[in-house]
Design an enzyme around this catalytic site. Structure first.
Site, PDB file in Angstrom:
ATOM      1  N   ARG A  85       0.829  -1.210   0.000  1.00 40.15           N
ATOM      2  CA  ARG A  85       0.000   0.000   0.000  1.00 40.15           C
ATOM      3  C   ARG A  85       0.868   1.267   0.000  1.00 40.15           C
ATOM      4  O   ARG A  85       0.527   2.256  -0.657  1.00 40.15           O
ATOM      5  CB  ARG A  85      -0.943  -0.009   1.206  1.00 40.15           C
ATOM      6  CG  ARG A  85      -1.975   1.093   1.150  1.00 40.15           C
ATOM      7  CD  ARG A  85      -3.178   0.836   2.056  1.00 40.15           C
ATOM      8  NE  ARG A  85      -4.292   1.655   1.620  1.00 40.15           N
ATOM      9  CZ  ARG A  85      -4.812   2.664   2.312  1.00 40.15           C
ATOM     10  NH1 ARG A  85      -4.342   2.947   3.513  1.00 40.15           N
ATOM     11  NH2 ARG A  85      -5.809   3.357   1.818  1.00 40.15           N
ATOM     12  N   HIS A 129       0.555   4.121  -2.797  1.00 42.51           N
ATOM     13  CA  HIS A 129       0.206   5.520  -2.497  1.00 42.51           C
ATOM     14  C   HIS A 129       1.329   6.491  -2.839  1.00 42.51           C
ATOM     15  O   HIS A 129       1.072   7.659  -3.125  1.00 42.51           O
ATOM     16  CB  HIS A 129      -0.213   5.662  -1.034  1.00 42.51           C
ATOM     17  CG  HIS A 129      -1.641   5.275  -0.798  1.00 42.51           C
ATOM     18  ND1 HIS A 129      -2.398   5.756   0.227  1.00 42.51           N
ATOM     19  CD2 HIS A 129      -2.461   4.453  -1.505  1.00 42.51           C
ATOM     20  CE1 HIS A 129      -3.622   5.237   0.177  1.00 42.51           C
ATOM     21  NE2 HIS A 129      -3.680   4.437  -0.866  1.00 42.51           N
ATOM     22  N   HIS A 183      -6.199  -6.030  -3.830  1.00 49.92           N
ATOM     23  CA  HIS A 183      -7.055  -6.154  -2.640  1.00 49.92           C
ATOM     24  C   HIS A 183      -7.265  -7.603  -2.207  1.00 49.92           C
ATOM     25  O   HIS A 183      -7.957  -7.843  -1.219  1.00 49.92           O
ATOM     26  CB  HIS A 183      -8.387  -5.420  -2.857  1.00 49.92           C
ATOM     27  CG  HIS A 183      -8.285  -3.943  -2.626  1.00 49.92           C
ATOM     28  ND1 HIS A 183      -9.315  -3.070  -2.864  1.00 49.92           N
ATOM     29  CD2 HIS A 183      -7.250  -3.179  -2.162  1.00 49.92           C
ATOM     30  CE1 HIS A 183      -8.919  -1.832  -2.574  1.00 49.92           C
ATOM     31  NE2 HIS A 183      -7.681  -1.871  -2.161  1.00 49.92           N
ATOM     32  N   TRP A 243     -10.544  -8.555   2.377  1.00 50.66           N
ATOM     33  CA  TRP A 243     -11.306  -8.885   1.168  1.00 50.66           C
ATOM     34  C   TRP A 243     -11.332 -10.387   0.901  1.00 50.66           C
ATOM     35  O   TRP A 243     -12.199 -10.881   0.210  1.00 50.66           O
ATOM     36  CB  TRP A 243     -10.691  -8.181  -0.042  1.00 50.66           C
ATOM     37  CG  TRP A 243     -10.833  -6.694  -0.075  1.00 50.66           C
ATOM     38  CD1 TRP A 243     -11.836  -5.993  -0.700  1.00 50.66           C
ATOM     39  CD2 TRP A 243      -9.968  -5.703   0.492  1.00 50.66           C
ATOM     40  NE1 TRP A 243     -11.625  -4.635  -0.541  1.00 50.66           N
ATOM     41  CE2 TRP A 243     -10.491  -4.430   0.176  1.00 50.66           C
ATOM     42  CE3 TRP A 243      -8.770  -5.769   1.234  1.00 50.66           C
ATOM     43  CZ2 TRP A 243      -9.877  -3.228   0.572  1.00 50.66           C
ATOM     44  CZ3 TRP A 243      -8.165  -4.573   1.640  1.00 50.66           C
ATOM     45  CH2 TRP A 243      -8.714  -3.333   1.311  1.00 50.66           C
TER      46      TRP A 243
HETATM   47 ZN1  ZEM Z   1      -6.373  -0.149  -1.678  1.00 50.36          ZN
HETATM   48  N1  ZEM Z   1      -7.349   0.339   0.054  1.00 50.36           N
HETATM   49  N2  ZEM Z   1      -7.632   1.021  -2.749  1.00 50.36           N
HETATM   50  N3  ZEM Z   1      -5.325  -0.550  -3.368  1.00 50.36           N
HETATM   51  N4  ZEM Z   1      -5.092  -1.277  -0.603  1.00 50.36           N
HETATM   52  C1  ZEM Z   1      -7.067  -0.148   1.302  1.00 50.36           C
HETATM   53  C2  ZEM Z   1      -6.113  -1.106   1.622  1.00 50.36           C
HETATM   54  C3  ZEM Z   1      -5.216  -1.639   0.723  1.00 50.36           C
HETATM   55  C4  ZEM Z   1      -8.723   1.720  -2.259  1.00 50.36           C
HETATM   56  C5  ZEM Z   1      -8.993   1.967  -0.902  1.00 50.36           C
HETATM   57  O1  ZEM Z   1      -9.840   2.995  -0.585  1.00 50.36           O
HETATM   58  C6  ZEM Z   1      -8.392   1.241   0.163  1.00 50.36           C
HETATM   59  C7  ZEM Z   1      -5.589  -0.106  -4.641  1.00 50.36           C
HETATM   60  C8  ZEM Z   1      -6.731   0.560  -5.012  1.00 50.36           C
HETATM   61  C9  ZEM Z   1      -7.676   1.064  -4.111  1.00 50.36           C
HETATM   62  C10 ZEM Z   1      -4.029  -1.988  -1.114  1.00 50.36           C
HETATM   63  C11 ZEM Z   1      -3.505  -1.895  -2.404  1.00 50.36           C
HETATM   64  C12 ZEM Z   1      -4.120  -1.211  -3.431  1.00 50.36           C
HETATM   65  C13 ZEM Z   1      -7.936   0.458   2.258  1.00 50.36           C
HETATM   66  C14 ZEM Z   1      -7.905   0.194   3.755  1.00 50.36           C
HETATM   67  C15 ZEM Z   1      -8.764   1.309   1.551  1.00 50.36           C
HETATM   68  C16 ZEM Z   1      -9.873   2.135   2.174  1.00 50.36           C
HETATM   69  C17 ZEM Z   1      -6.836   1.045   4.455  1.00 50.36           C
HETATM   70  C18 ZEM Z   1      -6.815   0.801   5.947  1.00 50.36           C
HETATM   71  O2  ZEM Z   1      -7.872   1.007   6.573  1.00 50.36           O
HETATM   72  O3  ZEM Z   1      -5.745   0.443   6.484  1.00 50.36           O
HETATM   73  C19 ZEM Z   1      -9.504   2.212  -3.379  1.00 50.36           C
HETATM   74  C20 ZEM Z   1     -10.787   3.021  -3.312  1.00 50.36           C
HETATM   75  C21 ZEM Z   1      -8.861   1.787  -4.529  1.00 50.36           C
HETATM   76  C22 ZEM Z   1      -9.243   1.966  -5.959  1.00 50.36           C
HETATM   77  C23 ZEM Z   1     -10.422   1.870  -6.442  1.00 50.36           C
HETATM   78  C24 ZEM Z   1      -4.508  -0.457  -5.524  1.00 50.36           C
HETATM   79  C25 ZEM Z   1      -4.450  -0.085  -7.006  1.00 50.36           C
HETATM   80  C26 ZEM Z   1      -3.581  -1.140  -4.778  1.00 50.36           C
HETATM   81  C27 ZEM Z   1      -2.268  -1.717  -5.156  1.00 50.36           C
HETATM   82  C28 ZEM Z   1      -1.900  -1.971  -6.387  1.00 50.36           C
HETATM   83  C29 ZEM Z   1      -3.495  -2.860  -0.088  1.00 50.36           C
HETATM   84  C30 ZEM Z   1      -2.354  -3.864  -0.260  1.00 50.36           C
HETATM   85  C31 ZEM Z   1      -4.242  -2.642   1.070  1.00 50.36           C
HETATM   86  C32 ZEM Z   1      -4.107  -3.316   2.426  1.00 50.36           C
HETATM   87  C33 ZEM Z   1      -3.255  -2.507   3.369  1.00 50.36           C
HETATM   88  C34 ZEM Z   1      -3.116  -3.135   4.734  1.00 50.36           C
HETATM   89  O4  ZEM Z   1      -2.609  -2.430   5.615  1.00 50.36           O
HETATM   90  O5  ZEM Z   1      -3.491  -4.278   4.936  1.00 50.36           O
END
Ligand code: ZEM
Length: 290
Positions: free
Chosen positions: A47, A51, A174, A190
């Site tokens: 993540r 970001h 995800h 997820w």
């Molecule tokens: Zn995420 N993501 N993401 N994402 N994401 C979260 C967690 C993780 C969205 C999003 O709002 C959120 C992509 C695209 C999008 C990862 C990777 C990638 C979380 C939770 C949210 C709310 C955060 C928390 O509470 O800690 C949205 C709206 C997306 C697009 C539509 C893309 C592209 C990613 C990588 C290529 C990963 C690995 C996580 C888990 C993080 C963790 O701490 O477990």
């Protein structure tokens, strides 16, 4: 030079083996620190890399992984980046041991290493990012808003330069990790195996029945059967929209295809806005157990 070069400082030119040593150090720390979350820092490192990269704007050429500006406020304080301090802190001892690597290259290497060590595909890696100061911080609002639908998701990812198929391939990340109430307000993973990269995200999107979770938190979905898995409104965009859904179906049916496309698109994400030269080399790292 006047002295024939005798007193010129030696510039350390890292090679493949040096980057592999950094990879190995991150992989070793991932194994050692299995007390975090679901047993791995891998998801939060992925993540962080996302970001750092996903702030890119193709029109202005601003944002992207070059710079590591999330080290500084205001970017470190943006709501979307809540919790990523855990990933940045995890990598500090690695930076201390290998001070020659830029934070920007290190954060991306952290993502590459985590994906490979969580049984994902090989992610070819090109160094070349340089750290920049806080004047390069991007404005808030460049990363996707989880409460929105297909239109917003397209707006955000088209701004970075991705097409519909690439957006769906990226979302497969995800399969990893979870939402934390203290970070985003949302809660839960997820998939049932949040520390292993698979195409389960797509399979579950299509194969489970999703209903609104009844709770005090922000609107999110839960799976009807176990009520232990979640989807964000933005995740549902991928089956609400016909064009997106076609690609979800392809990846749900074929993990090899997902791995191939995911690797290609995450390389593109990680390289957005990085000023590479013709001479920059691409490395494919060995996993720790290879
Ligand atoms: Zn995420 N993501 N993401 N994402 N994401 C979260 C967690 C993780 C969205 C999003 O709002 C959120 C992509 C695209 C999008 C990862 C990777 C990638 C979380 C939770 C949210 C709310 C955060 C928390 O509470 O800690 C949205 C709206 C997306 C697009 C539509 C893309 C592209 C990613 C990588 C290529 C990963 C690995 C996580 C888990 C993080 C963790 O701490 O477990």
């Amino acid at each position: 030079t006047q002295n024939g070069g005798a007193f010129e400082p030696k510039v350390f030119k890292p090679e493949f083996k040096d980057y592999q040593a950094v990879y190995n150090e991150i992989a070793k720390l991932l194994q050692e620190h299995d007390e975090y979350d679901d047993g791995s820092y891998g998801p939060v490192l992925v993540r962080l890399a996302w970001h750092a990269s996903g702030t890119y704007d193709k029109e202005s050429g601003t944002g992207g992984s070059n710079g590591a500006t999330m080290r500084f406020a205001p970017e470190s304080q943006h709501g979307a980046n809540a919790g990523l301090i855990n990933a940045r802190n995890f990598l500090e001892p690695v930076k201390a041991k290998f001070p020659w690597i830029s934070y920007s290259d290190l954060w991306i290497l952290g993502g590459v290493c985590s994906i490979q060590e969580m049984m994902g595909p090989k992610i070819p890696y090109r160094p070349g990012r340089a750290d920049r100061d806080m004047s390069s911080c991007t404005p808030d609002g460049r990363l996707p808003d989880a409460s929105q639908g297909p239109r917003h998701v397209r707006d955000i990812f088209y701004r970075m330069g991705f097409n519909d198929q690439e957006i769906v391939a990226l979302a497969g990340a995800h399969a990893l990790g979870r939402c934390h109430t203290q970070n985003s307000g949302f809660e839960g993973p997820w998939t049932f195996s949040p520390t292993v990269l698979t195409n389960d995200y797509y399979k579950l999107l299509l194969g489970s029945k999703w209903q609104w979770r009844k709770w005090d938190g922000p609107k999110q979905y839960e799976d009807k059967e176990t009520k232990t898995l979640m989807m964000l409104p933005a995740d549902m965009a991928f089956i609400e929209d016909k064009e997106f859904k076609k690609t979800v179906e392809k990846y749900a049916a074929d993990n090899d295809l997902f791995f191939k496309d995911f690797s290609a698109v995450i390389v593109k994400l990680f390289e957005l806005g990085v000023p590479y030269t013709d001479k920059s080399e691409t490395f494919v790292f060995k996993n720790l157990d290879e």
